[in-house]
Design a protein around this motif. Structure first.
Motif, PDB file in Angstrom:
ATOM      1  N   LEU A 317      -9.446   1.151  -4.229  1.00 38.80           N
ATOM      2  CA  LEU A 317      -9.164   0.432  -5.476  1.00 38.80           C
ATOM      3  C   LEU A 317      -9.982   0.972  -6.642  1.00 38.80           C
ATOM      4  O   LEU A 317      -9.486   1.067  -7.771  1.00 38.80           O
ATOM      5  N   THR A 342      -7.150   0.047  -1.110  1.00 35.72           N
ATOM      6  CA  THR A 342      -8.032  -0.627  -0.164  1.00 35.72           C
ATOM      7  C   THR A 342      -9.481  -0.610  -0.648  1.00 35.72           C
ATOM      8  O   THR A 342      -9.795  -0.060  -1.687  1.00 35.72           O
ATOM      9  N   ASP A 344     -11.556  -3.259  -1.602  1.00 31.37           N
ATOM     10  CA  ASP A 344     -11.245  -3.914  -2.871  1.00 31.37           C
ATOM     11  C   ASP A 344     -12.399  -4.632  -3.550  1.00 31.37           C
ATOM     12  O   ASP A 344     -12.183  -5.294  -4.570  1.00 31.37           O
ATOM     13  N   ARG A 374      -3.515  -9.649  -4.134  1.00 30.12           N
ATOM     14  CA  ARG A 374      -4.764  -9.623  -3.367  1.00 30.12           C
ATOM     15  C   ARG A 374      -4.649 -10.697  -2.285  1.00 30.12           C
ATOM     16  O   ARG A 374      -5.083 -11.838  -2.460  1.00 30.12           O
ATOM     17  N   ALA A 398      -4.342  -4.967  -3.372  1.00 25.62           N
ATOM     18  CA  ALA A 398      -5.791  -4.824  -3.240  1.00 25.62           C
ATOM     19  C   ALA A 398      -6.194  -5.398  -1.886  1.00 25.62           C
ATOM     20  O   ALA A 398      -6.043  -6.599  -1.640  1.00 25.62           O
TER      21      ALA A 398
END
Length: 547
Positions: A317, A342, A344, A374, A398
């Motif tokens: 991320l 990933t 995150d 997310r 995320a």
């Protein structure tokens, strides 16, 4: 924006090659085109052009032809100010075939160079054409011609130079006749293609059905009902869940096409058993993009634009910083590229602040036309993928590095972006606790602590703030009633995304500074991401709301 068109063209050429490998049969070249891109000096200064050209050479995209309009002028002046390298040698080093045309007015030489390029199907081709900016005007070869109107005097001189006596915007009859003749030729070619495709449908009915399926934008119903999407029971990182889901989706969607910027083992983004797209294997569904985040995203835009594919790409991320301009173009063009991001949060741990995203979720949510998901557990991750692959805009997922629990209460409310995950008896809470992703665990447990103290707490999961904002006011009121002013938002990122939900009396448990290098558990505790701190924030908000 400069440079991205070259990367888009690489994606278009990759899509053509893979689609041809999948569907073409002897005497039926139903996918068969060259990809042409026009570029200038500025485009080739941009780093994304180099990233994409390097990969194109490695992949041997022989049906990609780049025409370089080399006038050696940019806004500030001559390219001698900042761009003196031998571009041809650079592209030869990338594995391209390079040709030179000395005069941009020599259309026969340009046509010959294009024919030569088309004949070499083993290498992408660069044709460097020497031109003069504002040719035939007093502003020829001047920087002012780059970004300013020519002006009436220069236009008058240009008309005299070209002996052009037509009225403005008038098209001479001989030009109309020429294009009418071309139209007849191309109409015959189009009709011949249509006839070939009809024969293809009869000769290969199963392939034709597959062709239709590959161009369908909606997910198969059987996929949405596959029980494996919702079968996780043990704690698991959402990046692990994501990898499992992508491979289930690939069983139903063989037109998934994408990969990672050298992080597939960490992103869990490889489609198992689907092969890797290469010069030797055009049927591979996975792509080794190398450490080229910007080009990766821009190439995926090209793949998605070509049609027939669901394009996706993956990295950490925090590295959306590298690819953001291409993601923005995904949004502007409404291309549903799926970005699998990933690692995150500060949960990345020992990699430290350079790899721990803080401001990134807020920046992505602030980008118009992008869905940012997310998810808190496996079910929310599955729903997020369903929405992402059916959206008409790009999506970012995320995903965590660390394990998360699975909840009985998560569900289809995720389709609305935010929903009541766990409520108080009677549905009249004293305080609302909201969170996304890994921090849902904190608000879930904090609600139990508060309930034990006689404080009624509602738990709201917010996997996609963008979708929640799209819901009507009535639905939003059922989740976040205006009568409940005591609110706490929890997310291991900057608080900027949450102000509009918590209001004047609300509190946030977020992180508005960079992280540190330490185990994830240590960092979460050190930076206040604990059940006790969330419960304390709830009491503080309650006190403010009662004033």
């Amino acid at each position: 924006p400069l440079g991205q068109g070259i990367a888009n063209a690489v994606g278009l050429a990759m899509a053509e090659a893979r689609l041809a490998a999948e569907f073409n049969r002897e005497n039926f070249p139903i996918v068969d085109n060259y990809t042409y891109a026009l570029t200038g000096d500025g485009c080739l200064m941009e780093g994304v052009a180099s990233e994409a050209a390097s990969l194109a050479g490695h992949l041997g995209l022989g049906k990609l032809i780049l025409l370089y309009d080399r006038n050696e002028i940019t806004i500030e002046g001559s390219t001698n100010l900042a761009f003196t390298e031998d571009v041809g040698k650079r592209f030869e080093a990338y594995g391209w075939t390079v040709q030179y045309v000395a005069d941009g007015e020599d259309t026969e030489a340009i046509e010959k160079a294009i024919d030569n390029a088309k004949a070499d199907t083993a290498h992408p081709s660069l044709i460097i054409v020497r031109t003069q900016i504002a040719h035939g005007t007093p502003k020829a070869n001047s920087a002012s011609a780059h970004g300013e109107p020519l002006g009436a005097d220069a236009l008058k001189a240009m008309r005299e130079f070209y002996q052009w006596n037509e009225e403005p915007f008038a098209v001479p009859d001989d030009v109309k006749a020429y294009f009418a003749q071309l139209q007849q030729v191309y109409s015959k070619q189009h009709a011949a293609y249509d006839a070939m495709f009809e024969d293809y449908k009869k000769a290969y009915p199963e392939l034709y059905e597959k062709w239709l399926a590959w161009h369908e934008k909606k997910l198969p119903n059987a996929l949405k009902k596959d029980p494996r999407l919702f079968s996780s029971t043990e704690p698991k990182a959402t990046r692990i869940v994501s990898g499992e889901l992508l491979n289930i989706f690939a069983e139903y969607m063989p037109n998934l096409f994408g990969g990672s910027a050298d992080l597939a083992p960490s992103n869990k983004s490889e489609l198992k058993g689907k092969g890797f797209f290469s010069a030797e294997n055009r049927a591979g569904a996975n792509v080794h993009f190398g450490i080229r985040e910007f080009a990766m995203a821009a190439i995926c835009n090209g793949i998605q634009l070509y049609g027939g594919f669901h394009a996706y790409c993956a990295t950490f991320l925090v590295f959306t910083d590298y690819l953001k301009p291409a993601l923005r173009l995904s949004a502007i063009m409404r291309q549903p590229v799926v970005y699998v991001m990933t690692h995150d949060s500060i949960g990345v741990g020992e990699d430290g602040p350079t790899h721990q995203p803080i401001e990134h979720l807020a920046a992505l949510r602030a980008t118009p036309g992008v869905l940012v998901f997310r998810p808190a557990d496996a079910k929310e991750t599955a729903y997020s993928y369903m929405m992402a692959f059916e959206a008409e805009k790009p999506s970012v997922l995320a995903l965590t590095r660390q394990n998360l629990p699975q909840y009985a209460e998560t569900g289809e409310g995720a389709f609305k972006g935010g929903y009541v995950m766990k409520d108080t008896p009677g549905g009249k809470p004293d305080v609302i606790l909201m969170a996304s992703g890994s921090e849902v665990e904190l608000v879930y447990k904090a609600a139990e602590v508060l309930e034990a103290e006689g404080i009624k707490a509602r738990v709201v999961s917010m996997p996609c703030l963008d979708l929640f904002d799209e819901q009507d006011a009535g639905y939003q009121e059922t989740v976040l009633p205006n009568s409940v002013r005591a609110r706490v938002a929890v997310e291991a990122a900057t608080a900027y995304s949450w102000d509009r939900y918590v209001g004047l009396d609300g509190e946030t448990v977020c992180i508005d500074h960079y992280g540190a290098s330490a185990p994830a558990g240590v960092l979460f505790k050190e930076f206040g991401f604990t059940v006790e701190n969330v419960a304390s924030a709830a009491k503080k908000s309650l006190a403010k709301a009662k004033r």
